[in-house]
Design a protein around this motif. Structure first.
Motif, PDB file in Angstrom:
ATOM      1  N   UNK A 268     -17.102 -16.528 -19.895  1.00 42.96           N
ATOM      2  CA  UNK A 268     -16.835 -15.220 -19.514  1.00 42.96           C
ATOM      3  C   UNK A 268     -16.439 -14.721 -18.204  1.00 42.96           C
ATOM      4  N   UNK A 269     -17.086 -15.123 -17.434  1.00 42.57           N
ATOM      5  CA  UNK A 269     -16.994 -14.309 -15.709  1.00 42.57           C
ATOM      6  C   UNK A 269     -15.736 -14.678 -15.298  1.00 42.57           C
ATOM      7  N   UNK A 270     -14.508 -15.890 -16.146  1.00 44.18           N
ATOM      8  CA  UNK A 270     -13.460 -15.815 -15.841  1.00 44.18           C
ATOM      9  C   UNK A 270     -12.771 -15.073 -16.469  1.00 44.18           C
ATOM     10  N   UNK A 271     -13.045 -14.554 -17.406  1.00 48.88           N
ATOM     11  CA  UNK A 271     -11.774 -13.556 -18.030  1.00 48.88           C
ATOM     12  C   UNK A 271     -11.277 -12.467 -17.353  1.00 48.88           C
ATOM     13  N   UNK A 272     -12.034 -11.819 -16.227  1.00 44.33           N
ATOM     14  CA  UNK A 272     -11.719 -10.526 -15.692  1.00 44.33           C
ATOM     15  C   UNK A 272      -9.909 -10.585 -14.878  1.00 44.33           C
ATOM     16  N   UNK A 273      -9.931 -12.999 -14.426  1.00 52.90           N
ATOM     17  CA  UNK A 273      -9.146 -12.841 -13.474  1.00 52.90           C
ATOM     18  C   UNK A 273      -8.285 -13.989 -13.607  1.00 52.90           C
ATOM     19  N   UNK A 274      -7.627 -13.743 -15.085  1.00 52.35           N
ATOM     20  CA  UNK A 274      -7.282 -15.090 -15.848  1.00 52.35           C
ATOM     21  C   UNK A 274      -5.953 -13.880 -15.759  1.00 52.35           C
ATOM     22  N   UNK A 275      -4.869 -14.943 -15.381  1.00 43.81           N
ATOM     23  CA  UNK A 275      -3.168 -14.343 -15.709  1.00 43.81           C
ATOM     24  C   UNK A 275      -3.180 -13.960 -17.263  1.00 43.81           C
ATOM     25  N   UNK A 276      -3.721 -15.014 -18.153  1.00 42.59           N
ATOM     26  CA  UNK A 276      -3.229 -14.607 -19.028  1.00 42.59           C
ATOM     27  C   UNK A 276      -4.133 -13.223 -19.930  1.00 42.59           C
ATOM     28  N   UNK A 277      -4.635 -12.639 -19.354  1.00 41.47           N
ATOM     29  CA  UNK A 277      -5.307 -11.393 -19.744  1.00 41.47           C
ATOM     30  C   UNK A 277      -4.852  -9.644 -18.583  1.00 41.47           C
ATOM     31  N   UNK A 278      -3.870 -10.376 -18.333  1.00 40.59           N
ATOM     32  CA  UNK A 278      -3.267  -9.211 -17.901  1.00 40.59           C
ATOM     33  C   UNK A 278      -1.580  -8.366 -18.250  1.00 40.59           C
TER      34      UNK A 278
ATOM     35  N   UNK B 132      -3.742 -20.450 -16.051  1.00 45.42           N
ATOM     36  CA  UNK B 132      -3.261 -19.297 -15.908  1.00 45.42           C
ATOM     37  C   UNK B 132      -4.429 -18.868 -16.720  1.00 45.42           C
ATOM     38  N   UNK B 133      -4.846 -19.865 -17.548  1.00 48.93           N
ATOM     39  CA  UNK B 133      -6.670 -19.199 -17.977  1.00 48.93           C
ATOM     40  C   UNK B 133      -7.323 -19.987 -18.019  1.00 48.93           C
ATOM     41  N   UNK B 134      -7.770 -20.037 -16.347  1.00 49.82           N
ATOM     42  CA  UNK B 134      -9.273 -21.110 -15.531  1.00 49.82           C
ATOM     43  C   UNK B 134     -10.144 -21.829 -16.461  1.00 49.82           C
ATOM     44  N   UNK B 135     -10.301 -20.351 -17.575  1.00 47.31           N
ATOM     45  CA  UNK B 135     -12.397 -20.700 -18.111  1.00 47.31           C
ATOM     46  C   UNK B 135     -11.651 -22.198 -19.510  1.00 47.31           C
TER      47      UNK B 135
ATOM     48  N   UNK C  77     -18.836 -22.745  -8.398  1.00 48.57           N
ATOM     49  CA  UNK C  77     -19.909 -22.067  -7.750  1.00 48.57           C
ATOM     50  C   UNK C  77     -19.152 -21.481  -6.230  1.00 48.57           C
ATOM     51  N   UNK C  78     -18.616 -21.795  -5.321  1.00 47.87           N
ATOM     52  CA  UNK C  78     -18.031 -21.082  -3.941  1.00 47.87           C
ATOM     53  C   UNK C  78     -17.848 -20.068  -4.874  1.00 47.87           C
ATOM     54  N   UNK C  79     -16.974 -19.502  -5.359  1.00 47.28           N
ATOM     55  CA  UNK C  79     -16.354 -18.900  -6.175  1.00 47.28           C
ATOM     56  C   UNK C  79     -17.297 -17.536  -6.991  1.00 47.28           C
ATOM     57  N   UNK C  80     -18.166 -18.496  -8.102  1.00 49.56           N
ATOM     58  CA  UNK C  80     -18.528 -17.222  -9.157  1.00 49.56           C
ATOM     59  C   UNK C  80     -19.943 -17.744  -9.340  1.00 49.56           C
ATOM     60  N   UNK C  81     -20.960 -18.933  -8.404  1.00 49.04           N
ATOM     61  CA  UNK C  81     -21.868 -19.019  -8.057  1.00 49.04           C
ATOM     62  C   UNK C  81     -22.691 -19.198  -8.839  1.00 49.04           C
ATOM     63  N   UNK C  82     -23.655 -19.449  -9.463  1.00 50.86           N
ATOM     64  CA  UNK C  82     -24.443 -19.959 -10.870  1.00 50.86           C
ATOM     65  C   UNK C  82     -24.103 -19.684 -12.340  1.00 50.86           C
ATOM     66  N   UNK C  83     -23.106 -18.257 -11.907  1.00 53.65           N
ATOM     67  CA  UNK C  83     -22.323 -18.205 -13.440  1.00 53.65           C
ATOM     68  C   UNK C  83     -20.889 -19.108 -14.032  1.00 53.65           C
ATOM     69  N   UNK C  84     -20.594 -19.502 -12.691  1.00 50.42           N
ATOM     70  CA  UNK C  84     -19.513 -20.640 -12.935  1.00 50.42           C
ATOM     71  C   UNK C  84     -19.164 -21.144 -14.327  1.00 50.42           C
ATOM     72  N   UNK C  85     -20.330 -21.795 -14.750  1.00 50.48           N
ATOM     73  CA  UNK C  85     -20.459 -22.081 -16.113  1.00 50.48           C
ATOM     74  C   UNK C  85     -19.898 -21.408 -16.769  1.00 50.48           C
ATOM     75  N   UNK C  86     -20.108 -20.363 -17.345  1.00 53.03           N
ATOM     76  CA  UNK C  86     -20.193 -19.523 -18.359  1.00 53.03           C
ATOM     77  C   UNK C  86     -18.225 -18.882 -18.585  1.00 53.03           C
TER      78      UNK C  86
ATOM     79  N   UNK D 277     -10.221 -21.992  -4.055  1.00 56.27           N
ATOM     80  CA  UNK D 277     -10.369 -20.491  -4.246  1.00 56.27           C
ATOM     81  C   UNK D 277      -9.725 -19.886  -5.621  1.00 56.27           C
ATOM     82  N   UNK D 278      -8.762 -20.412  -5.686  1.00 49.95           N
ATOM     83  CA  UNK D 278      -8.097 -19.814  -7.450  1.00 49.95           C
ATOM     84  C   UNK D 278      -7.682 -18.881  -6.755  1.00 49.95           C
ATOM     85  N   UNK D 279      -7.183 -18.574  -5.167  1.00 51.38           N
ATOM     86  CA  UNK D 279      -7.137 -17.425  -4.388  1.00 51.38           C
ATOM     87  C   UNK D 279      -7.444 -15.809  -4.927  1.00 51.38           C
ATOM     88  N   UNK D 280      -8.605 -15.868  -5.575  1.00 54.78           N
ATOM     89  CA  UNK D 280      -9.828 -14.637  -5.663  1.00 54.78           C
ATOM     90  C   UNK D 280     -10.307 -14.092  -4.238  1.00 54.78           C
TER      91      UNK D 280
END
Length: 289
Positions: free
Chosen positions: A202-212, A172-175, A191-200, A101-104
């Motif tokens: 860029x989908x992970x960037x807003x959730x990465x601690x690295x970017x916070x 800290x950087x899921x990508x 896929x249960x978290x990000x669906x069909x875009x799980x391989x992208x 889940x990555x607690x998201x």
């Protein structure tokens, strides 16, 4: 006769130590957000039963592929968490975070809302069930790997809930997981978290601690971060450390020998609890004035 007396004394000592050890509860936590009930393990120090005082709480998050009971059954010393609870007179809560889940709060799946679950439903249930210091001054959070990400992520987004946070071997950087040989498996699990875009990535960037960094700097929460030098996540952790230093964000950062293993995390956790204890004691002293 002397040997018999020594034997009796040793037996009584063992019985005594068992009788006064920390207590472990399994708490059922209904989730309105996910229309499901999950479990959380709660360790109460021995002093809890003898006192009427409110106790500080540490939320301890498990890693990927794991579940809420991991910290109680996977460390080489099976009494590690209980011993730390007794030593520092702290309630330790280990909530369910599912395997990936990555607690998201998933943007695509109503059944994976673990940010809401931990920050609203688990904390509320714990505070209603036990005598806790039910404000941020008595509440800290840390975790390993996925849980390290979760602890930093949740505390960054909800500084009103915690007075300090930590990460052990944090993702800290899921990508970066997409760059490994098992990337196809990672995409499937995400896929249960990000669906069909799980391989992208860029989908992970807003959730990465690295970017916070902006949130981490503004919140001014005390942070403790560590990672093993042989861990596959060491480079993202080093980069986070560099960014925190560059942005003048106070934090405790350590690298130690070790890899992504329970031996490493068993060694790491006592440092986190010691770090938190100093902050919690200071907060309690201020509250008494």
């Amino acid at each position: 006769m002397k040997n018999f007396k020594f034997f009796v004394f040793a037996v009584l000592l063992c019985v005594s130590s068992v009788s006064y050890a920390a207590k472990v509860d399994t708490l059922q936590v209904p989730s309105a957000a996910m229309s499901k009930t999950y479990k959380a393990a709660v360790v109460l120090p021995n002093s809890y039963a003898k006192s009427k005082s409110a106790f500080p709480v540490m939320y301890l998050l498990h890693g990927a592929y794991g579940h809420f009971g991991d910290w109680l059954k996977s460390t080489p010393n099976k009494k590690l968490v209980q011993n730390l609870s007794d030593q520092y007179n702290i309630i330790i809560v280990m909530p369910e975070g599912e395997t990936f889940s990555f607690y998201l709060d998933s943007p695509v799946n109503k059944g994976s809302q673990f940010e809401t679950f931990v920050t609203q439903e688990v904390i509320q249930k714990v505070d209603k069930t036990y005598r806790t210091i039910s404000n941020r001054n008595g509440r800290v959070i840390t975790g390993l790997s996925m849980g390290g990400h979760g602890a930093l992520y949740l505390s960054a987004k909800h500084p009103e809930l915690f007075c300090a946070a930590g990460s052990m071997s944090g993702a800290v950087d899921m990508s970066t997981m997409l760059n490994r040989e098992s990337s196809a498996q990672v995409v499937k699990l995400m896929q249960p978290v990000f669906g069909d875009k799980s391989g992208n990535s860029e989908m992970y960037a807003p959730y990465a601690v690295m970017n916070m960094l902006d949130k981490l700097k503004a919140n001014k929460l005390p942070l403790i971060i560590d990672c093993g030098v042989d861990d596959f996540l060491i480079e993202p952790n080093r980069e986070l450390h560099r960014r925190l230093v560059y942005n003048k964000v106070d934090h405790d950062y350590t690298e130690r020998p070790g890899a992504h293993t329970w031996d490493y995390w068993e060694n790491s956790l006592p440092y986190h609890v010691l770090f938190f204890n100093k902050i919690l004691l200071k907060n309690q002293q201020v509250a008494k004035k």
